[in-house]
Design an enzyme around this catalytic site. Structure first.
Site, PDB file in Angstrom:
ATOM      1  N   HIS A 170       0.855  -1.201   0.000  1.00  0.00           N
ATOM      2  CA  HIS A 170       0.000   0.000   0.000  1.00  0.00           C
ATOM      3  C   HIS A 170       0.887   1.246   0.000  1.00  0.00           C
ATOM      4  CE1 HIS A 170      -3.872   2.108   1.460  1.00  0.00           C
ATOM      5  NE2 HIS A 170      -2.965   3.053   1.301  1.00  0.00           N
ATOM      6  N   HIS A 177       1.595   5.294  -2.295  1.00  0.00           N
ATOM      7  CA  HIS A 177       1.017   6.340  -3.171  1.00  0.00           C
ATOM      8  C   HIS A 177       2.167   7.019  -3.905  1.00  0.00           C
ATOM      9  CE1 HIS A 177      -3.150   6.444  -1.426  1.00  0.00           C
ATOM     10  NE2 HIS A 177      -2.522   5.942  -0.381  1.00  0.00           N
ATOM     11  N   LYS A 188       1.718  10.526  -5.450  1.00  0.00           N
ATOM     12  CA  LYS A 188       1.699  11.703  -4.560  1.00  0.00           C
ATOM     13  C   LYS A 188       3.075  11.994  -3.964  1.00  0.00           C
ATOM     14  CE  LYS A 188      -2.943  11.379  -2.477  1.00  0.00           C
ATOM     15  NZ  LYS A 188      -3.488  10.067  -2.840  1.00  0.00           N
ATOM     16  N   GLU A 200     -10.595   5.491   7.600  1.00  0.00           N
ATOM     17  CA  GLU A 200      -9.343   6.125   8.052  1.00  0.00           C
ATOM     18  C   GLU A 200      -9.719   7.311   8.930  1.00  0.00           C
ATOM     19  OE1 GLU A 200      -6.677   7.218   4.898  1.00  0.00           O
ATOM     20  OE2 GLU A 200      -5.126   7.920   6.276  1.00  0.00           O
TER      21      GLU A 200
HETATM   22 ZN   LIG Z   1      -3.305   5.077   1.372  1.00  0.00          ZN
END
Ligand SMILES: [Zn+2]
Length: 457
Positions: free
Chosen positions: A95, A97, A100, A254
């Site tokens: 997991h 990103h 980003k 989250e």
């Molecule tokens: Zn995430």
């Protein structure tokens, strides 16, 4: 006192040339986690570490067995004697990103909050995420991950508006470039309510995800308690994924808010629709804030729905329960002990790196595991937690042979200057040696200055 400035050899600081350049060689006296080994005749110590020898030929492991106990010791292959130091397979970051990553210098989070992160990333995406910008930051991230010993990585990809058409082709090209070095998977990332509010865009994202052989993902908790509309969206999501043959990977609850209750709804939808693929639920912070009986009930349902859970503890520690001038109390890290005890496959992973959702991080799974051990008290539990950064995420990603040590598998190793878990976890292991397909990596993580022009420095 010994002279603190005298240099002393501290093997394995480097791989001897005659070993590194030989087509076939032997690693002797390694300690490897039994839970990541497929070999007969090996036994673990109290920490679950087994003493093994390995033979490497043409980039693959061709033999693995008890140290000194297989093939005659006198075989004439060049050998690297690890003297009982730990050897891991290359690791699996399930997991992240990387679309980003590393925007922090030009777009910091103004206050460290979740809302601040959402707004800052949206503004940065709008202003800067051209194909070139995304590609350069992805490449930088992957070189960090590779240097730290990651062999496979799954990234979420912001999929909204025109970004979908920009980022996915960049990711697909990156996946080709990195094939055989770091295995890559992409996951679409969009808010669940798009399924109702903009079905046309949802279907465009689905077709893009399918075209690029990705995984379908969404953010399921958007601030309000789940209702029939959320259930309906989850029905469409699971049925669409099933029809397209896609797995699911969701950002789930989250938040510590009492309204964050979508995990159970996802489990219900998976069971109701007999979803045939894999489901990975990320974060699940709300489980940590639930009353214990309710959490146990939800965990049972998650197990029944065959949902796997990945915790992102470093990002959670950064964002959850933050308020100016107040020390955080509730840390929002998913209850992995209870999930594992219920039979749920559990993992930890990096999540964001140097972006408004997490100001730090370098896609270093040894760091993630060290932090997770302390944050989640993974120690003193008798469980094989090293699986959480290797074999378990490899299974979730459907990668055969990754995250494990076995004959026939890739000669992908992380060699550590540690002989026990306490030695491993007490230092950052900055002097680790990473071996990919039998060859030691020549360079460490890239220099931050490489991205200065993108950061307008
Ligand atoms: Zn995430």
């Amino acid at each position: 006192m010994t002279d603190p400035f005298a240099t002393r050899p501290s093997p394995p600081a480097a791989l001897p040339r005659e070993v590194a350049e030989a087509p076939a060689w032997r690693i002797a006296n390694a300690r490897a986690p039994l839970c990541l080994l497929r070999a007969s005749g090996v036994a673990g110590d109290a920490e679950g570490l087994a003493r093994v020898d390995l033979v490497v030929e043409d980039g693959r492991i061709t033999g693995i067995g008890p140290a000194g106990g297989f093939r005659p010791d006198g075989d004439d292959l060049p050998r690297l004697d690890l003297a009982g130091r730990i050897l891991l397979p290359r690791l699996v970051d399930v997991h992240t990103h990387i679309d980003k990553g590393h925007i922090w210098p030009r777009r910091p989070n103004p206050d460290g909050s979740f809302a601040g992160a959402l707004a800052a990333v949206a503004a940065d995406r709008e202003a800067h995420w051209s194909a070139d910008d995304v590609a350069r930051r992805m490449d930088f991230s992957l070189r960090c991950a590779l240097a730290h010993g990651t062999g496979a990585l799954r990234t979420h990809i912001d999929s909204s508006g025109r970004q979908t058409a920009t980022s996915w082709p960049v990711f697909a090209e990156m996946r080709e470039t990195w094939r055989g070095i770091v295995a890559l998977q992409g996951v679409s990332l969009f808010p669940l309510d798009m399924i109702h509010d903009d079905p046309h865009q949802f279907h465009e994202i689905v077709s893009t995800t399918a075209r690029y052989e990705g995984v379908l993902g969404a953010v399921t908790f958007l601030g309000a308690a789940p209702d029939a509309r959320v259930d309906a969206a989850l029905d469409i999501l699971t049925r669409t994924a099933a029809a397209e043959g896609l797995d699911l990977d969701l950002h789930v609850d989250e938040s510590l808010a009492p309204e964050a209750r979508t995990l159970e709804r996802i489990a219900d939808a998976a069971i109701r629709n007999r979803f045939p693929g894999r489901i990975l639920a990320g974060h699940c912070c709300a489980l940590a804030a639930m009353e214990e009986g309710e959490a146990a009930r939800v965990i049972d349902k998650v197990a029944q729905a065959r949902i796997a859970v990945v915790s992102l503890p470093m990002c959670n520690m950064y964002l959850q329960d933050r308020a100016a001038g107040r020390t955080p109390r509730r840390r929002g890290v998913a209850p992995l002990h209870e999930l594992a005890a219920a039979g749920v496959p559990v993992m930890v992973a990096s999540d964001n790196t140097r972006d408004p959702f997490y100001a730090y991080g370098d896609l270093d799974l040894i760091e993630v595991f060290r932090e997770a051990t302390r944050i989640l008290q993974l120690d003193h539990s008798g469980r094989d937690w090293l699986r959480t950064i290797a074999a378990t995420p490899a299974d979730v990603m459907g990668l055969d042979g990754a995250g494990r040590l076995e004959a026939g598998g890739p000669a992908d190793f992380v060699l550590l200057r540690a002989r026990s878990l306490d030695e491993l976890l007490s230092r950052p292991q900055s002097d680790r040696i990473v071996i990919a397909a039998g060859r030691p990596l020549a360079s460490g993580p890239p220099d931050y200055s490489e991205l200065d022009d993108l950061m307008h420095r």
